[in-house]
Motif scaffolding. Sequence first.
Motif, PDB file in Angstrom:
ATOM      1  N   MET A 281       0.847  -1.174   0.000  1.00 27.05           N
ATOM      2  CA  MET A 281       0.000   0.000   0.000  1.00 27.05           C
ATOM      3  C   MET A 281       0.890   1.234   0.000  1.00 27.05           C
ATOM      4  O   MET A 281       1.830   1.327   0.770  1.00 27.05           O
ATOM      5  N   TYR A 282       0.582   2.179  -0.881  1.00 28.29           N
ATOM      6  CA  TYR A 282       1.339   3.422  -0.944  1.00 28.29           C
ATOM      7  C   TYR A 282       0.744   4.439   0.022  1.00 28.29           C
ATOM      8  O   TYR A 282      -0.475   4.622   0.085  1.00 28.29           O
ATOM      9  N   LYS A 283       1.622   5.122   0.758  1.00 30.29           N
ATOM     10  CA  LYS A 283       1.199   6.182   1.671  1.00 30.29           C
ATOM     11  C   LYS A 283       1.482   7.520   0.985  1.00 30.29           C
ATOM     12  O   LYS A 283       2.615   7.782   0.595  1.00 30.29           O
ATOM     13  N   ILE A 284       0.436   8.343   0.853  1.00 32.35           N
ATOM     14  CA  ILE A 284       0.561   9.644   0.210  1.00 32.35           C
ATOM     15  C   ILE A 284       0.099  10.712   1.192  1.00 32.35           C
ATOM     16  O   ILE A 284      -0.970  10.605   1.782  1.00 32.35           O
ATOM     17  N   LEU A 285       0.927  11.730   1.361  1.00 32.60           N
ATOM     18  CA  LEU A 285       0.622  12.852   2.234  1.00 32.60           C
ATOM     19  C   LEU A 285       0.341  14.072   1.365  1.00 32.60           C
ATOM     20  O   LEU A 285       1.141  14.404   0.496  1.00 32.60           O
ATOM     21  N   ILE A 286      -0.806  14.713   1.580  1.00 28.01           N
ATOM     22  CA  ILE A 286      -1.174  15.919   0.837  1.00 28.01           C
ATOM     23  C   ILE A 286      -1.126  17.092   1.813  1.00 28.01           C
ATOM     24  O   ILE A 286      -1.786  17.076   2.847  1.00 28.01           O
ATOM     25  N   ILE A 287      -0.324  18.118   1.467  1.00 30.59           N
ATOM     26  CA  ILE A 287      -0.188  19.299   2.327  1.00 30.59           C
ATOM     27  C   ILE A 287      -0.697  20.508   1.556  1.00 30.59           C
ATOM     28  O   ILE A 287      -0.162  20.852   0.498  1.00 30.59           O
ATOM     29  N   ASP A 288      -1.735  21.137   2.075  1.00 29.87           N
ATOM     30  CA  ASP A 288      -2.301  22.322   1.428  1.00 29.87           C
ATOM     31  C   ASP A 288      -3.149  23.060   2.456  1.00 29.87           C
ATOM     32  O   ASP A 288      -3.752  22.434   3.326  1.00 29.87           O
ATOM     33  N   ARG A 289      -3.199  24.370   2.357  1.00 28.89           N
ATOM     34  CA  ARG A 289      -4.008  25.174   3.262  1.00 28.89           C
ATOM     35  C   ARG A 289      -5.493  25.069   2.939  1.00 28.89           C
ATOM     36  O   ARG A 289      -6.342  25.180   3.793  1.00 28.89           O
ATOM     37  N   CYS A 290      -5.817  24.869   1.674  1.00 31.69           N
ATOM     38  CA  CYS A 290      -7.212  24.879   1.224  1.00 31.69           C
ATOM     39  C   CYS A 290      -7.839  23.499   1.424  1.00 31.69           C
ATOM     40  O   CYS A 290      -7.431  22.518   0.810  1.00 31.69           O
ATOM     41  N   CYS A 291      -8.858  23.443   2.249  1.00 35.03           N
ATOM     42  CA  CYS A 291      -9.545  22.186   2.546  1.00 35.03           C
ATOM     43  C   CYS A 291     -10.118  21.573   1.266  1.00 35.03           C
ATOM     44  O   CYS A 291     -10.031  20.368   1.051  1.00 35.03           O
ATOM     45  N   PHE A 292     -10.691  22.403   0.382  1.00 38.30           N
ATOM     46  CA  PHE A 292     -11.297  21.885  -0.846  1.00 38.30           C
ATOM     47  C   PHE A 292     -10.242  21.267  -1.756  1.00 38.30           C
ATOM     48  O   PHE A 292     -10.475  20.250  -2.388  1.00 38.30           O
ATOM     49  N   SER A 293      -9.064  21.873  -1.813  1.00 37.68           N
ATOM     50  CA  SER A 293      -7.984  21.315  -2.631  1.00 37.68           C
ATOM     51  C   SER A 293      -7.525  19.976  -2.076  1.00 37.68           C
ATOM     52  O   SER A 293      -7.330  19.017  -2.818  1.00 37.68           O
ATOM     53  N   ARG A 294      -7.340  19.907  -0.755  1.00 32.59           N
ATOM     54  CA  ARG A 294      -6.906  18.654  -0.137  1.00 32.59           C
ATOM     55  C   ARG A 294      -7.913  17.543  -0.379  1.00 32.59           C
ATOM     56  O   ARG A 294      -7.564  16.459  -0.830  1.00 32.59           O
ATOM     57  N   LEU A 295      -9.184  17.823  -0.084  1.00 37.39           N
ATOM     58  CA  LEU A 295     -10.212  16.798  -0.227  1.00 37.39           C
ATOM     59  C   LEU A 295     -10.449  16.449  -1.695  1.00 37.39           C
ATOM     60  O   LEU A 295     -10.686  15.295  -2.032  1.00 37.39           O
ATOM     61  N   GLY A 296     -10.353  17.450  -2.573  1.00 37.59           N
ATOM     62  CA  GLY A 296     -10.519  17.198  -4.005  1.00 37.59           C
ATOM     63  C   GLY A 296      -9.433  16.294  -4.542  1.00 37.59           C
ATOM     64  O   GLY A 296      -9.695  15.352  -5.295  1.00 37.59           O
ATOM     65  N   LEU A 297      -8.191  16.566  -4.150  1.00 36.25           N
ATOM     66  CA  LEU A 297      -7.069  15.753  -4.600  1.00 36.25           C
ATOM     67  C   LEU A 297      -7.157  14.341  -4.027  1.00 36.25           C
ATOM     68  O   LEU A 297      -6.917  13.347  -4.732  1.00 36.25           O
ATOM     69  N   GLU A 298      -7.558  14.228  -2.765  1.00 38.41           N
ATOM     70  CA  GLU A 298      -7.727  12.911  -2.151  1.00 38.41           C
ATOM     71  C   GLU A 298      -8.814  12.113  -2.882  1.00 38.41           C
ATOM     72  O   GLU A 298      -8.616  10.949  -3.234  1.00 38.41           O
ATOM     73  N   THR A 299      -9.948  12.741  -3.150  1.00 32.62           N
ATOM     74  CA  THR A 299     -11.043  12.079  -3.857  1.00 32.62           C
ATOM     75  C   THR A 299     -10.617  11.663  -5.257  1.00 32.62           C
ATOM     76  O   THR A 299     -10.897  10.552  -5.706  1.00 32.62           O
ATOM     77  N   TRP A 300      -9.913  12.561  -5.946  1.00 28.32           N
ATOM     78  CA  TRP A 300      -9.459  12.269  -7.305  1.00 28.32           C
ATOM     79  C   TRP A 300      -8.475  11.095  -7.315  1.00 28.32           C
ATOM     80  O   TRP A 300      -8.570  10.201  -8.145  1.00 28.32           O
ATOM     81  N   LEU A 301      -7.536  11.070  -6.367  1.00 31.59           N
ATOM     82  CA  LEU A 301      -6.578   9.970  -6.293  1.00 31.59           C
ATOM     83  C   LEU A 301      -7.275   8.635  -6.046  1.00 31.59           C
ATOM     84  O   LEU A 301      -6.911   7.619  -6.641  1.00 31.59           O
ATOM     85  N   GLN A 302      -8.276   8.632  -5.184  1.00 30.78           N
ATOM     86  CA  GLN A 302      -9.017   7.393  -4.924  1.00 30.78           C
ATOM     87  C   GLN A 302      -9.790   6.964  -6.174  1.00 30.78           C
ATOM     88  O   GLN A 302      -9.868   5.769  -6.480  1.00 30.78           O
ATOM     89  N   ALA A 303     -10.347   7.938  -6.916  1.00 38.23           N
ATOM     90  CA  ALA A 303     -11.086   7.614  -8.139  1.00 38.23           C
ATOM     91  C   ALA A 303     -10.154   7.072  -9.216  1.00 38.23           C
ATOM     92  O   ALA A 303     -10.470   6.096  -9.900  1.00 38.23           O
ATOM     93  N   VAL A 304      -8.983   7.692  -9.372  1.00 37.22           N
ATOM     94  CA  VAL A 304      -7.988   7.239 -10.348  1.00 37.22           C
ATOM     95  C   VAL A 304      -7.547   5.826 -10.010  1.00 37.22           C
ATOM     96  O   VAL A 304      -7.294   4.998 -10.880  1.00 37.22           O
ATOM     97  N   ASN A 305      -7.476   5.548  -8.730  1.00 40.44           N
ATOM     98  CA  ASN A 305      -7.066   4.242  -8.248  1.00 40.44           C
ATOM     99  C   ASN A 305      -8.166   3.195  -8.440  1.00 40.44           C
ATOM    100  O   ASN A 305      -7.977   2.032  -8.141  1.00 40.44           O
TER     101      ASN A 305
END
Length: 193
Positions: free
Chosen positions: A1-25
């Motif tokens: 399992m790959y561990k990915i850490l997302i660092i960003d001030r914007c909650c929408f950017s963090r959650l959007g990127l997390e959702t997109w990564l899960q969808a791509v996966n």
Amino acid sequence: MYKILIIDRCCFSRLGLETWLQAVNGGKSSFLITPLNSLLLAKAYVESWQPHLVIADFTCFQHDLQQSHFLPALLAVCEQRTCLIRLQNEPFVFKNVGETLAKKAPLETLGQRILTVLRNGPAMNPVRIVTPLLTRQEEKVLSLWMDGASNQTIAKEMQITGKTVYTYKRNIRMKLKVENRFSPFIPSTECVE
């Protein structure tokens, strides 16, 4: 399992990127993603949790006096222990560490870069169970704590008791290896350039 850490001030950017990564996966569980908005917490995660990849937008952090003093130490830890992809559109005032990608780059480009970095990184053990460094509740307490909220305010916001807040703070300090309750707010000599 790959561990990915997302660092960003914007909650929408963090959650959007997390959702997109899960969808791509494809909904598979080969990614464990932790989104953060604190450089102190990010440094502790890189040191203890040792993610395979850190995706970060440091733009807002480098202009924030309370957070920017943690940036050099975080970059040094990233340089030693993980792969870093920096999303940015403006010049970066600290030393360049990791790969740079424009914030407005197409998602396909970002996806290809992520897969390339993960493939070229250290071999992963697929059997190993991966857990986050802090629980979601501890992350919420830390976020409110870093914003200056009192124990009573945190307890009221999270609908828990003041003693529970104290316990969460103690556990956070132990996991982050912070000596006292003021350390997250005081620049250390290690962090200041």
